[in-house]
Design an enzyme around this catalytic site. Structure first.
Site, PDB file in Angstrom:
ATOM      1  N   HIS A   1      67.244  -5.645  22.689  1.00 34.27           N
ATOM      2  CA  HIS A   1      67.478  -4.027  22.651  1.00 34.27           C
ATOM      3  C   HIS A   1      68.094  -3.823  23.857  1.00 34.27           C
ATOM      4  O   HIS A   1      67.557  -3.365  25.123  1.00 34.27           O
ATOM      5  CB  HIS A   1      66.164  -3.360  22.574  1.00 34.27           C
ATOM      6  CG  HIS A   1      65.402  -3.378  21.167  1.00 34.27           C
ATOM      7  ND1 HIS A   1      65.938  -2.564  19.977  1.00 34.27           N
ATOM      8  CD2 HIS A   1      64.560  -4.450  20.660  1.00 34.27           C
ATOM      9  CE1 HIS A   1      65.070  -2.967  19.160  1.00 34.27           C
ATOM     10  NE2 HIS A   1      64.219  -3.966  19.337  1.00 34.27           N
TER      11      HIS A   1
ATOM     12  N   GLU B   1      69.306  -0.944  24.478  1.00 33.05           N
ATOM     13  CA  GLU B   1      69.245   0.384  24.765  1.00 33.05           C
ATOM     14  C   GLU B   1      67.827   0.531  25.737  1.00 33.05           C
ATOM     15  O   GLU B   1      67.259   1.561  26.204  1.00 33.05           O
ATOM     16  CB  GLU B   1      69.194   1.271  23.635  1.00 33.05           C
ATOM     17  CG  GLU B   1      67.957   1.075  22.633  1.00 33.05           C
ATOM     18  CD  GLU B   1      67.882  -0.134  21.928  1.00 33.05           C
ATOM     19  OE1 GLU B   1      66.925  -0.165  20.853  1.00 33.05           O
ATOM     20  OE2 GLU B   1      68.819  -1.065  21.896  1.00 33.05           O
TER      21      GLU B   1
ATOM     22  N   CYS C   1      68.972  -5.959  17.059  1.00 34.77           N
ATOM     23  CA  CYS C   1      67.661  -6.446  16.602  1.00 34.77           C
ATOM     24  C   CYS C   1      67.970  -6.982  15.092  1.00 34.77           C
ATOM     25  O   CYS C   1      68.629  -7.567  14.932  1.00 34.77           O
ATOM     26  CB  CYS C   1      66.749  -5.414  17.077  1.00 34.77           C
ATOM     27  SG  CYS C   1      65.085  -6.175  16.769  1.00 34.77           S
TER      28      CYS C   1
END
Length: 216
Positions: free
Chosen positions: A192, A194, A81
């Site tokens: 992202h 994650e 990001c």
């Protein structure tokens, strides 16, 4: 087991990132300790919030020098990001009279997306190259999770060297933008991983394999 340091400089979702990387199979440490960051197989630089704050926080913590040192030795670094955005020379997003420079690992600037609805938040597909290592074993049309209003809208490298043939993945939110880059030891994602479920887990596993190969 591949060792990863998630660099804790005050401007990233370090614990959610660390949890995701551990789930992907790494031994993870969350720290800003330079010795640990240099010794790990992989260094992950997250980033949330404004470009200026992330760039200054990273520089104040010595992250710019750590990234330089790792890349000079061909040691893997992954930016996520705003952690990707700060790898460019600068950004239109600044909140001070004198804008904070980026790390200038790549040429160009981050710009506000020309889209009627911002931020670009949620799941979206990306267009990745056939030879992408990051997206190995990921099906075309798979979705990843974004949360941003700014991005690099073009990508180019000046000169040759070890980063002469980067792989660039593109995204689109009314405006085309760089969604990921694989350039030698330096990889980065605007999205992202994650927060991207099973696809994100596969992407992180692919990065860990990349770290393992470069650490041999």
């Amino acid at each position: 087991m591949t060792s990863v340091v998630v660099f804790d400089y005050g401007y990233g979702n370090v614990h959610s990132v660390a949890k995701a990387v551990a789930k992907a199979g790494a031994q993870v440490q969350v720290t800003a300790d330079p010795k640990a960051a240099l010794a790990a197989d992989g260094l992950l630089v997250p980033g949330v919030g404004a470009f200026d704050a992330c760039a200054k926080g990273l520089r104040d913590a010595g992250g710019d020098k750590l990234v330089d040192q790792r890349l000079a030795g061909g040691r893997p670094v992954l930016g996520i990001c705003v952690g990707m955005q700060v790898l460019f020379e600068g950004s239109e997003e600044h909140h001070h009279d004198i804008p904070e420079p980026g790390l200038a690992q790549w040429s160009g600037r981050v710009e506000r997306l020309a889209a009627p609805v911002l931020p670009h938040m949620g799941w979206n597909t990306v267009d990745f190259p056939e030879d992408s290592e990051l997206f190995a074993d990921v099906a075309k049309g798979s979705r990843v999770y974004f949360a941003h209003s700014y991005a690099a809208r073009e990508f180019s490298l000046v000169g040759g060297g070890p980063f002469a043939a980067p792989r660039v993945t593109w995204g689109e939110h009314d405006d085309k933008f760089v969604a990921a880059v694989e350039a030698g030891a330096l990889w980065a994602t605007q999205f992202h991983p994650e927060k991207s479920g099973a696809v994100g887990n596969q992407l992180l596993r692919n990065w860990l394999e990349h770290c393992g190969r470069l650490s041999l």
